[in-house]
Enzyme design. Structure first.
Site, PDB file in Angstrom:
ATOM      1  N   GLU A  66       0.555  -1.059  -0.332  1.00 28.73           N
ATOM      2  CA  GLU A  66      -0.079   0.081  -0.184  1.00 28.73           C
ATOM      3  C   GLU A  66       0.693   1.203  -0.125  1.00 28.73           C
ATOM      4  OE1 GLU A  66      -2.621   0.652   3.473  1.00 28.73           O
ATOM      5  OE2 GLU A  66      -4.046   1.824   2.341  1.00 28.73           O
TER       6      GLU A  66
ATOM      7  N   LYS B 196     -10.207   2.261  -2.822  1.00 32.33           N
ATOM      8  CA  LYS B 196     -10.854   1.787  -0.795  1.00 32.33           C
ATOM      9  C   LYS B 196     -11.605   2.292   0.010  1.00 32.33           C
ATOM     10  CE  LYS B 196      -7.999   1.516   3.408  1.00 32.33           C
ATOM     11  NZ  LYS B 196      -6.364   1.666   4.168  1.00 32.33           N
TER      12      LYS B 196
ATOM     13  N   CYS C  12      -6.217  -3.301   2.702  1.00 29.84           N
ATOM     14  CA  CYS C  12      -5.584  -3.153   3.986  1.00 29.84           C
ATOM     15  C   CYS C  12      -6.646  -3.443   3.913  1.00 29.84           C
ATOM     16  CB  CYS C  12      -5.000  -1.435   4.463  1.00 29.84           C
ATOM     17  SG  CYS C  12      -3.338  -1.571   6.432  1.00 29.84           S
TER      18      CYS C  12
END
Lengths: 296, 296
Positions: free
Chosen positions: B45, B118, B155
């Site tokens: 990331e 995300k 994540c």
């Protein structure tokens, strides 16, 4: 945040050959749990008998019983006498030709606090549950008891994050899984270990995803396939309790009956959720596909 | 079922201090992965810089770049030259004042196959992502590439079974998580280990629940908090690849950069799902609560 201690017992058993002996075994374990200070006892899936779903035999529906019925009466008496909560697992006869795999929750005053009918029903060689059990129609509703709000699910449910999440969103304070899962003796040792590890891992993950402790109580011992078609099932025990970060607190082995006692702090859920606030960040605007079978 | 072998590489890096050096590091790793026969490379990331979300500083938005933009151009050239698929992770500048944490997928012909913004954005001490990143508005859509349909998540998404399930229901053949997660040096060793184990466990559980392989590529090394408020973050590395039963295939350690190469058989998904047919048994009639915040 206040500590809120709960001492629970998981009763990992092997089949004793008949209902009376199995129930005597349950009672002995519950009494032992009481002596050890437990206020909650979780029995394994279908603890009154063998895991009878290894074959499809219409006569086996005779084993089913009503709820309330003889087993809930006996568990109720014990719960009241010992002032503890008991989670049992029965083959429920609801109506002629209508049967369920049902968990029963007896509160510390002996009352039937609630039931949960297994929602996800497996069916694969040696586990012919779709023949015996009508899928549950009560949804995912935790049961309020003297020791807290219990998110009771059953065995195959353990593979579905949706079930655990639904219980958490309904305020469950702990997730409990009566279970009957084992190895096919014909599988390789590597495959058997992958399966056991997967079973443990995904239930620990339900703890993590929801910030809740989890108790999984599994059957142990070998049971032959009455039809002789398969090599039977070696139930892998390994019952365990983990905390809200998935950390193992206590675990039984894969060979022998065990009264597994563990203490969990229900107050830790709020601590953990403050650090990992997953409930805050769920994208409920974007989960529509979860109610679909597949996106084609 | 046919074997369908995929050799993938995860690039576990520590911050080199500036964008040029980090991108050189990425390129060297991608070239090394190509030499080792990889057809898919997953970067960590926000690989172009430090994990800058330890403080809230408006000037840091200057680090954001457009997509397509300079980094996708460079990754695209590499993908085309080496004929492999690259999954990168960028700080996206979409419009003045509108920024995302976005994964980019460069196909083996150099084209931008797709992006993922995300969806779940964390915010806790040292991880102030809600300041920098607008939550994704593209939903959970896997990206089709020369090596298969990739379920790219990022994540914090890793803690949400809903995200993994949505990707699986959309036909993803593998789940990929670029990640930047680490320890607070002030936490006890026990707490640090619980966190690392939880991180690994829940991602292995996504593999299990969905019968899919998973690759999680995490940052490694210590990065100070520029504001001096916290003790900084020690990113725990431990990047891993697991198979569709959650079995670990390869894993890096928690201390050092690593080019982690693993071979996965995408054909095993159908084998595993035949034995554990969870997609068959999902109770889509009973999951309505998953679209709710909580049941009060």
């Amino acid at each position: 945040m206040a500590r809120s201690s709960l001492t629970l017992a998981l009763v990992q058993q092997s089949d004793q050959g008949n209902t009376a002996a199995n129930l005597d075994d349950c009672e002995a374990a519950i009494r032992a749990a009481s002596i050890r200070g437990c206020s909650l006892v979780l029995l394994q899936e279908l603890h009154n008998g063998p895991y009878f779903c290894q074959t499809e035999d219409p006569s086996l529906f005779d084993m089913a019983e009503s709820i309330p019925g003889p087993t809930t009466e006996r568990l109720s008496s014990l719960a009241r006498e010992l002032e503890l909560v008991i989670v049992g697992s029965l083959f429920e006869r609801r109506a002629p030709g209508l049967y369920h795999n049902t968990a029963v929750v007896l509160d510390a005053d002996g009352s039937l606090a609630g039931i949960y009918r297994k929602m996800h029903i497996p069916d694969d060689p040696g586990y012919y549950e779709k023949f015996y059990f009508t899928p549950g129609d009560l949804g995912f509703n935790p049961v309020d008891t003297a020791v807290g709000r219990l998110g009771v699910l059953i065995c195959w449910d353990q593979w579905f994050p949706e079930a655990a999440r639904s219980m958490a969103l309904a305020g469950a304070q702990i997730l409990l899984y009566p279970s009957a899962i084992g190895w096919n003796p014909d599988d390789t040792t590597e495959e058997q270990q992958r399966q056991l590890q997967a079973w443990e891992t995904i239930q620990r993950a339900h703890a993590i995803a929801n910030g809740l402790p989890v108790g999984a109580c599994n059957r142990v011992g070998y049971e032959a396939d009455p039809s002789g078609v398969t090599s039977g099932a070696r139930f892998w025990g390994s019952s365990f309790v983990c905390g809200p970060q998935g950390e193992i607190i206590a675990q039984a082995d894969d060979q022998s009956p065990k009264l597994l006692v563990a203490e969990v702090d229900l107050g830790r859920t709020e601590q953990v959720r403050r650090v990992w606030p997953f409930l805050r960040d769920r994208r409920i605007d974007a989960y529509g596909d979860l109610n679909q079978r597949y996106r084609d």
